[in-house]
Design an enzyme around this catalytic site. Structure first.
Site, PDB file in Angstrom:
ATOM      1  N   LYS A  95       0.768  -1.112  -0.368  1.00 12.88           N
ATOM      2  CA  LYS A  95       0.462  -0.116  -0.022  1.00 12.88           C
ATOM      3  C   LYS A  95       1.131   1.614  -0.022  1.00 12.88           C
ATOM      4  CE  LYS A  95      -1.618  -1.301   3.583  1.00 12.88           C
ATOM      5  NZ  LYS A  95      -1.121  -2.675   3.857  1.00 12.88           N
ATOM      6  N   ARG A 122      -9.372   0.707   7.955  1.00 10.79           N
ATOM      7  CA  ARG A 122      -9.726  -1.048   8.749  1.00 10.79           C
ATOM      8  C   ARG A 122     -10.484  -1.240   9.576  1.00 10.79           C
ATOM      9  NH1 ARG A 122      -3.479   0.117   8.948  1.00 10.79           N
ATOM     10  NH2 ARG A 122      -2.468  -1.699   8.770  1.00 10.79           N
ATOM     11  N   ARG A 157      12.092  -4.947   5.286  1.00 16.04           N
ATOM     12  CA  ARG A 157      11.572  -3.299   4.924  1.00 16.04           C
ATOM     13  C   ARG A 157      12.536  -2.036   5.860  1.00 16.04           C
ATOM     14  NH1 ARG A 157       5.802  -1.397   5.937  1.00 16.04           N
ATOM     15  NH2 ARG A 157       5.839  -2.723   7.163  1.00 16.04           N
ATOM     16  N   ARG A 179      10.693  -0.812  11.204  1.00 14.36           N
ATOM     17  CA  ARG A 179       9.842  -0.431  12.703  1.00 14.36           C
ATOM     18  C   ARG A 179      10.451  -1.574  12.769  1.00 14.36           C
ATOM     19  NH1 ARG A 179       4.424   0.531   8.470  1.00 14.36           N
ATOM     20  NH2 ARG A 179       4.014  -1.010  10.031  1.00 14.36           N
ATOM     21  N   ARG A 228       0.031  -8.931  13.469  1.00 19.01           N
ATOM     22  CA  ARG A 228      -1.073  -8.266  11.877  1.00 19.01           C
ATOM     23  C   ARG A 228      -1.925  -8.587  11.201  1.00 19.01           C
ATOM     24  NH1 ARG A 228       3.999  -5.000  10.402  1.00 19.01           N
ATOM     25  NH2 ARG A 228       2.565  -4.006   9.552  1.00 19.01           N
TER      26      ARG A 228
HETATM   27  P1  AP5 Z   1       4.874  -1.122   2.422  1.00 18.87           P
HETATM   28  O1  AP5 Z   1       4.520  -0.763   0.521  1.00 18.87           O
HETATM   29  O2  AP5 Z   1       5.676  -0.379   2.896  1.00 18.87           O
HETATM   30  O3  AP5 Z   1       3.940  -2.121   3.011  1.00 18.87           O
HETATM   31  P2  AP5 Z   1       2.498  -1.700   2.790  1.00 18.87           P
HETATM   32  O4  AP5 Z   1       0.998  -2.392   2.199  1.00 18.87           O
HETATM   33  O5  AP5 Z   1       1.894  -0.402   2.924  1.00 18.87           O
HETATM   34  O6  AP5 Z   1       2.902  -2.346   4.180  1.00 18.87           O
HETATM   35  P3  AP5 Z   1       2.803  -1.936   6.042  1.00 18.87           P
HETATM   36  O7  AP5 Z   1       2.934  -3.333   6.412  1.00 18.87           O
HETATM   37  O8  AP5 Z   1       3.417  -0.535   6.672  1.00 18.87           O
HETATM   38  O9  AP5 Z   1       1.121  -1.541   6.039  1.00 18.87           O
HETATM   39  P4  AP5 Z   1       0.697  -2.407   8.197  1.00 18.87           P
HETATM   40  O10 AP5 Z   1      -1.017  -2.122   7.058  1.00 18.87           O
HETATM   41  O11 AP5 Z   1       0.112  -3.368   8.622  1.00 18.87           O
HETATM   42  O12 AP5 Z   1       0.941  -0.670   8.543  1.00 18.87           O
HETATM   43  P5  AP5 Z   1       0.761   0.605   9.010  1.00 18.87           P
HETATM   44  O13 AP5 Z   1       1.672   1.316   8.655  1.00 18.87           O
HETATM   45  O14 AP5 Z   1      -0.562   1.086   8.104  1.00 18.87           O
HETATM   46  O15 AP5 Z   1       5.702  -2.513   1.356  1.00 18.87           O
HETATM   47  C1  AP5 Z   1       6.315  -3.463   2.142  1.00 18.87           C
HETATM   48  C2  AP5 Z   1       7.766  -3.948   2.034  1.00 18.87           C
HETATM   49  O16 AP5 Z   1       7.700  -5.092   0.810  1.00 18.87           O
HETATM   50  C3  AP5 Z   1       8.570  -2.889   2.040  1.00 18.87           C
HETATM   51  O17 AP5 Z   1      10.211  -2.971   1.823  1.00 18.87           O
HETATM   52  C4  AP5 Z   1       8.290  -2.312   0.146  1.00 18.87           C
HETATM   53  O18 AP5 Z   1       9.615  -2.039  -0.114  1.00 18.87           O
HETATM   54  C5  AP5 Z   1       8.234  -3.920  -0.267  1.00 18.87           C
HETATM   55  N1  AP5 Z   1       7.289  -4.595  -1.792  1.00 18.87           N
HETATM   56  C6  AP5 Z   1       6.829  -3.789  -2.119  1.00 18.87           C
HETATM   57  N2  AP5 Z   1       5.370  -3.866  -2.893  1.00 18.87           N
HETATM   58  C7  AP5 Z   1       6.493  -4.628  -3.535  1.00 18.87           C
HETATM   59  C8  AP5 Z   1       6.324  -5.767  -4.603  1.00 18.87           C
HETATM   60  N3  AP5 Z   1       5.507  -6.022  -5.218  1.00 18.87           N
HETATM   61  N4  AP5 Z   1       7.222  -6.905  -4.664  1.00 18.87           N
HETATM   62  C9  AP5 Z   1       8.758  -6.624  -3.981  1.00 18.87           C
HETATM   63  N5  AP5 Z   1       8.277  -6.040  -2.018  1.00 18.87           N
HETATM   64  C10 AP5 Z   1       7.569  -5.194  -2.486  1.00 18.87           C
HETATM   65  O19 AP5 Z   1      -0.115   0.655  10.017  1.00 18.87           O
HETATM   66  C11 AP5 Z   1       0.589  -0.113  11.619  1.00 18.87           C
HETATM   67  C12 AP5 Z   1       0.162   0.234  12.796  1.00 18.87           C
HETATM   68  O20 AP5 Z   1      -0.301   1.469  13.193  1.00 18.87           O
HETATM   69  C13 AP5 Z   1      -1.331  -1.003  12.961  1.00 18.87           C
HETATM   70  O21 AP5 Z   1      -0.437  -2.305  13.182  1.00 18.87           O
HETATM   71  C14 AP5 Z   1      -1.510  -0.384  14.303  1.00 18.87           C
HETATM   72  O22 AP5 Z   1      -1.825  -1.504  14.933  1.00 18.87           O
HETATM   73  C15 AP5 Z   1      -1.636   1.221  14.090  1.00 18.87           C
HETATM   74  N6  AP5 Z   1      -2.892   1.378  12.330  1.00 18.87           N
HETATM   75  C16 AP5 Z   1      -2.912   1.858  11.789  1.00 18.87           C
HETATM   76  N7  AP5 Z   1      -3.640   2.013  11.066  1.00 18.87           N
HETATM   77  C17 AP5 Z   1      -4.508   2.060  12.051  1.00 18.87           C
HETATM   78  C18 AP5 Z   1      -6.569   2.716  11.640  1.00 18.87           C
HETATM   79  N8  AP5 Z   1      -6.713   2.929  10.720  1.00 18.87           N
HETATM   80  N9  AP5 Z   1      -7.119   1.409  13.038  1.00 18.87           N
HETATM   81  C19 AP5 Z   1      -6.455   0.783  13.514  1.00 18.87           C
HETATM   82  N10 AP5 Z   1      -4.931   1.252  13.879  1.00 18.87           N
HETATM   83  C20 AP5 Z   1      -3.933   1.373  12.841  1.00 18.87           C
END
Ligand code: AP5
Length: 217
Positions: free
Chosen positions: A16, A91, A130, A163, A174
């Site tokens: 994402k 979410r 990552r 992270r 997660r």
């Molecule tokens: P990346 O693009 O970083 O993936 P992502 O989908 O953004 O994954 P996240 O882990 O950031 O999502 P998340 O939803 O768990 O975390 P968030 O920060 O929102 O890609 C991942 C890796 O793969 C990177 O290294 C990239 O380079 C690589 N990659 C990408 N595409 C690729 C491809 N096609 N091929 C190969 N490699 C690739 O949330 C973190 C925490 O915050 C949550 O757990 C929760 O506690 C809290 N939180 C955040 N939002 C909310 C909410 N709305 N409600 C409640 N809690 C929340």
């Protein structure tokens, strides 16, 4: 591209954040990542940041009321008036319903929800490899998306970090939260005719072509 108000939906590690950055460049609207916003609150040591840390480090979702208030404030900022790429929000069904109300109150609506679908087998290697920029949020991967200079952000020159929730144990939690709380959003947005599914099991550039098509449909 057809619209400017998008949600990126998908499991942790689906890509994402990576694709959001490309959409930002293509559309000229801000990426609104609740994960990045919460990490910034933590860095600043705010009350919200302290509360969120307890949940984030265990791989749990932060309570809806905190997230809804955070997004309501963010959508009031002038840059969001021209559009947004929501990354990591909503979410839960409660967050999705609150977002609908917020947008309706402003006479706005979503153009599409782009759902990046990936097999479970790709998630752990993507997340454990990552590295992220603590300043501008740009995501990298030691193998799949390395920066030009090892451990340094291409965009702003800041030293990259890993992270604290990018461990295998936290990823399991997660994914559990995603399956129970977030997966029901597929049916919610499908029912509204907004869902566009994208196969995320390919390299970054191939997935970007698919995301662009979905955003233009
Ligand atoms: P990346 O693009 O970083 O993936 P992502 O989908 O953004 O994954 P996240 O882990 O950031 O999502 P998340 O939803 O768990 O975390 P968030 O920060 O929102 O890609 C991942 C890796 O793969 C990177 O290294 C990239 O380079 C690589 N990659 C990408 N595409 C690729 C491809 N096609 N091929 C190969 N490699 C690739 O949330 C973190 C925490 O915050 C949550 O757990 C929760 O506690 C809290 N939180 C955040 N939002 C909310 C909410 N709305 N409600 C409640 N809690 C929340």
């Amino acid at each position: 591209m057809a619209g400017r108000n998008f949600i990126l939906l998908g499991a942790p590690g689906a890509g994402k954040g990576t694709q959001a950055q490309r959409l930002v460049e293509a559309l000229g609207v801000p990426q609104i990542s609740t994960g990045d916003m919460l990490r910034e609150e933590r860095r600043l040591g705010t009350e919200l940041g302290k509360k969120a840390a307890e949940y984030m480090d265990q791989g749990k979702l932060v309570p809806d009321d905190l997230l809804i208030a955070l997004i309501a404030q963010r959508l009031e900022k002038p840059d969001a008036a021209k559009g947004f790429i929501l990354d990591g929000f909503p979410r839960t069904l409660g967050q999705a319903e609150a977002l609908d109300k917020m947008l309706a109150a402003k006479g706005r609506s979503l153009d599409a929800v782009i759902a990046i679908e990936v097999q479970r087998s790709v998630i752990v290697p993507r997340i454990t490899g990552r590295r992220s920029c603590p300043k501008c949020g740009a995501p990298y991967h030691v193998e799949f998306q390395p920066p030009k200079v090892a451990d340094v952000c291409d965009a702003c020159g800041t030293k990259l970090v890993q992270r604290p929730d990018d461990t295998e144990a936290a990823v399991v939690k997660r994914l559990e939260a995603y399956d129970t709380m977030t997966a029901p959003l597929f049916a919610y947005y499908e029912g509204k005719g907004k869902l566009r599914r994208v196969d995320g099991n390919a390299d970054v550039e191939t997935v970007w072509k698919r995301v662009k098509e979905a955003a233009s449909a």
